[in-house]
Scaffold this motif. Structure first.
Motif, mmCIF file in Angstrom:
data_model
loop_
_atom_site.group_PDB
_atom_site.id
_atom_site.type_symbol
_atom_site.label_atom_id
_atom_site.label_comp_id
_atom_site.label_asym_id
_atom_site.label_seq_id
_atom_site.Cartn_x
_atom_site.Cartn_y
_atom_site.Cartn_z
ATOM 1 N N SER A 128 0.062 29.192 50.884
ATOM 2 C CA SER A 128 0.840 29.573 52.069
ATOM 3 C C SER A 128 1.561 28.350 52.624
ATOM 4 N N GLY A 129 2.591 28.615 53.398
ATOM 5 C CA GLY A 129 3.335 27.530 54.043
ATOM 6 C C GLY A 129 2.447 26.713 54.969
ATOM 7 N N THR A 130 1.521 27.394 55.614
ATOM 8 C CA THR A 130 0.561 26.702 56.479
ATOM 9 C C THR A 130 -0.183 25.630 55.693
ATOM 10 N N HIS A 157 5.166 24.924 61.776
ATOM 11 C CA HIS A 157 4.689 24.491 60.459
ATOM 12 C C HIS A 157 3.458 25.271 60.048
ATOM 13 N N GLY A 158 3.379 26.532 60.473
ATOM 14 C CA GLY A 158 2.193 27.322 60.196
ATOM 15 C C GLY A 158 1.141 27.045 61.257
ATOM 16 N N ASN A 223 12.602 28.411 63.482
ATOM 17 C CA ASN A 223 11.512 29.070 64.195
ATOM 18 C C ASN A 223 11.647 29.018 65.713
ATOM 19 N N ASP A 251 9.879 20.067 56.484
ATOM 20 C CA ASP A 251 9.253 21.360 56.216
ATOM 21 C C ASP A 251 10.370 22.317 55.827
ATOM 22 N N VAL A 253 9.897 25.122 54.168
ATOM 23 C CA VAL A 253 9.295 26.410 53.817
ATOM 24 C C VAL A 253 10.334 27.528 53.991
ATOM 25 N N LYS A 279 7.636 30.486 51.116
ATOM 26 C CA LYS A 279 8.521 31.642 51.168
ATOM 27 C C LYS A 279 9.229 31.916 49.830
HETATM 28 C C1 LIG Z 1 6.926 30.404 57.622
HETATM 29 C C2 LIG Z 1 6.832 28.957 57.867
HETATM 30 C C3 LIG Z 1 5.632 28.264 57.713
HETATM 31 C C4 LIG Z 1 4.317 28.951 57.476
HETATM 32 O O1 LIG Z 1 4.273 29.580 56.247
HETATM 33 P P1 LIG Z 1 3.117 30.694 56.011
HETATM 34 O O2 LIG Z 1 3.282 31.061 54.580
HETATM 35 O O3 LIG Z 1 3.444 31.798 56.974
HETATM 36 O O4 LIG Z 1 1.820 30.054 56.311
HETATM 37 C C5 LIG Z 1 5.648 26.885 57.818
HETATM 38 N N1 LIG Z 1 6.792 26.235 58.079
HETATM 39 C C6 LIG Z 1 7.960 26.866 58.261
HETATM 40 C C7 LIG Z 1 9.185 26.075 58.517
HETATM 41 C C8 LIG Z 1 8.024 28.254 58.169
HETATM 42 O O5 LIG Z 1 9.179 28.867 58.381
#
Ligand SMILES: *Cc1c(COP(=O)(O)O)cnc(C)c1O
Length: 441
Positions: A128-130, A157-158, A223, A251, A253, A279
């Motif tokens: 996961s992004g987290t 950042h999650g 975000n 980041d 993601v 993502k």
């Molecule tokens: C969505 C997101 C995350 C978290 O990702 P998850 O897969 O939901 O844990 C972290 N950083 C950014 C910039 C994001 O948009």
């Protein structure tokens, strides 16, 4: 990520079967959802339950079809149900869904990521992004031997403990936890900084010389709604962090493989030390990654002492969907088309809001955009918070009722996919015109 908002009542857009499902869900799942962004708390009302997605469309239990502008909150850049991705997944299922042992596909996707993302020579996959952001932050601390992190206010950042911080009274200050369960200790080494202010970053470095392991940021904030970096901002941060021996972590993601194949770092030509990805990299399955130059990544276990692991990391299904998605993006280069479609949408939304005399600004980078109900540009979280959230909620429901599914918060970006057509964009613009008419009544 989302602010609490004045309660607004849901308009006459009724979803009886979804309502029943939501009641049922609430009995066994907190708030009926597995991620709070899905709960429609910021717009009032209840979410439709989705049964199917195809191309640019979502379908719900109650028989509605929606043009989808959330794309699973970012991953579905190719739209839903690309035959190549489905085929890759079907083939992968036949050979086993998880081994807990290395596979060739992990090497192939790592090679591709290293080829296209400028800052990355080596990459570690997570789920996961987290996890990606959390692991990158740990690596930054482990590699530099320094304790502190700079986090930009409004960037997400999650749900990493050290990064669930909110601003205190002063603008550049140590923050306070923004969730119960996150201790003061967990955020004690996190320093908050407003987005788009070079001055604030300079002040922080002056206050904590030699202590800052990494500056973490979304290079394009997505975000707090879509907030691009001001011209020269990323370049200045690159120069300051390099001089201070602090690692610059983008980041990406959300922006990775989205604003360009190589992400924001390719688009702006600014190369960070560390990059978090997620993502799109999973093509709609759970996968994320963090990467850097080999010299930095070799601090990670088992080569180095910085520990990080994952039972399902590099999962065969996730790498099948991710690798196929990344290859399609590389081979088909949908970015010029995404740019044209998104520019058309930006213009149309701007025209519709202007004609209705609604104070607003549309901010966009590539296929990410936000229509802020804010009079003038949004440069940071304070600006974003001054948006008219009630108007946003009204607009959101008027669009839902017309078959357009927007992110259910002012503080999120809309995503255009390669499955959207010009006709879809024009349909959306007409829906917006009608929505504003209904609101202005
Ligand atoms: C969505 C997101 C995350 C978290 O990702 P998850 O897969 O939901 O844990 C972290 N950083 C950014 C910039 C994001 O948009």
């Amino acid at each position: 990520m989302s602010l609490s908002t004045p309660a607004v009542s849901m308009p006459e857009f009724v979803l009886p079967l979804s309502h029943e499902a939501f009641l049922r869900a609430n009995r066994v799942i907190p708030g009926g959802v597995n991620s709070p962004a899905r709960a429609f708390g910021a717009v009032g009302g209840e979410p439709p339950f989705i049964t199917k997605a195809e191309g640019p469309y979502l379908y719900d239990l109650d028989g509605h079809q929606y043009l989808d502008y959330i794309g699973s909150w970012g991953p579905m850049i190719l739209g839903h149900g690309r035959p190549e991705v489905k085929r890759a997944l079907a083939e992968a299922v036949e050979t086993g869904t998880s081994y807990g042992a290395p596979t060739l596909r992990e090497v192939e996707i790592a090679e591709l990521v290293a080829q296209v993302v400028p800052s990355i020579e080596k990459v570690r996959f997570v789920s996961s992004g987290t996890e990606a952001a959390m692991s990158a932050a740990r690596l930054a601390r482990g590699a530099t031997g320094r304790p502190k992190l700079i986090k930009m206010i409004g960037c997400y950042h999650g749900h990493v403990d050290a990064l669930l911080v909110q601003a205190g009274s002063a603008a550049t200050t140590l923050g306070t936890p923004n969730s119960p369960g996150v201790t003061q200790g967990a955020v004690a080494d996190t320093i908050l900084c407003p987005f788009n202010s070079i001055e604030a970053v300079r002040e922080i470095f002056a206050a904590y010389p030699g202590e800052i392991a990494a500056l973490l940021m979304e290079p394009i904030a997505g975000n707090m709604g879509l907030v691009p970096p001001r011209p020269g901002y990323l370049e200045a941060l690159r120069e300051i962090t390099e001089r201070e021996g602090t690692l610059l972590m983008f980041d990406e993601v959300m922006t990775g493989f989205r604003v360009a194949l190589g992400g924001a770092q390719e688009l702006y030509g600014v190369t960070p030390d560390l990059t978090a990805l997620g993502k799109i990299i999973g093509g709609g399955l759970p996968a994320a990654a963090y990467g850097a130059r080999a010299e930095i990544m070799d601090h990670v276990s088992p080569v180095g002492p910085v520990y990080q692991a994952g039972t399902l990391a590099g999962n065969p299904l996730a790498t099948a969907a991710g690798l196929t998605t990344l290859r399609l993006l590389r081979d088909e280069n949908p970015y010029p088309k995404l740019e044209a479609l998104s520019a058309r949408l930006e213009e149309g939304l701007h025209r519709a809001a202007s004609d209705a005399k609604v104070p607003h600004v549309v901010q966009r980078v590539g296929s990410m955009l936000t229509l802020f109900f804010h009079d003038g540009p949004v440069y940071d979280y304070d600006d974003a918070k001054r948006s008219d959230l009630k108007l946003f909620a009204r607009f959101f429901w008027e669009m839902m009722a017309r078959g357009v599914y927007l992110p259910c918060s002012q503080f999120e970006a809309m995503f255009v996919s390669a499955a959207h057509t010009e006709a879809d964009i024009d349909f959306t613009i007409r829906a917006a015109e009608e929505a504003f008419k209904a609101i202005r009544g």
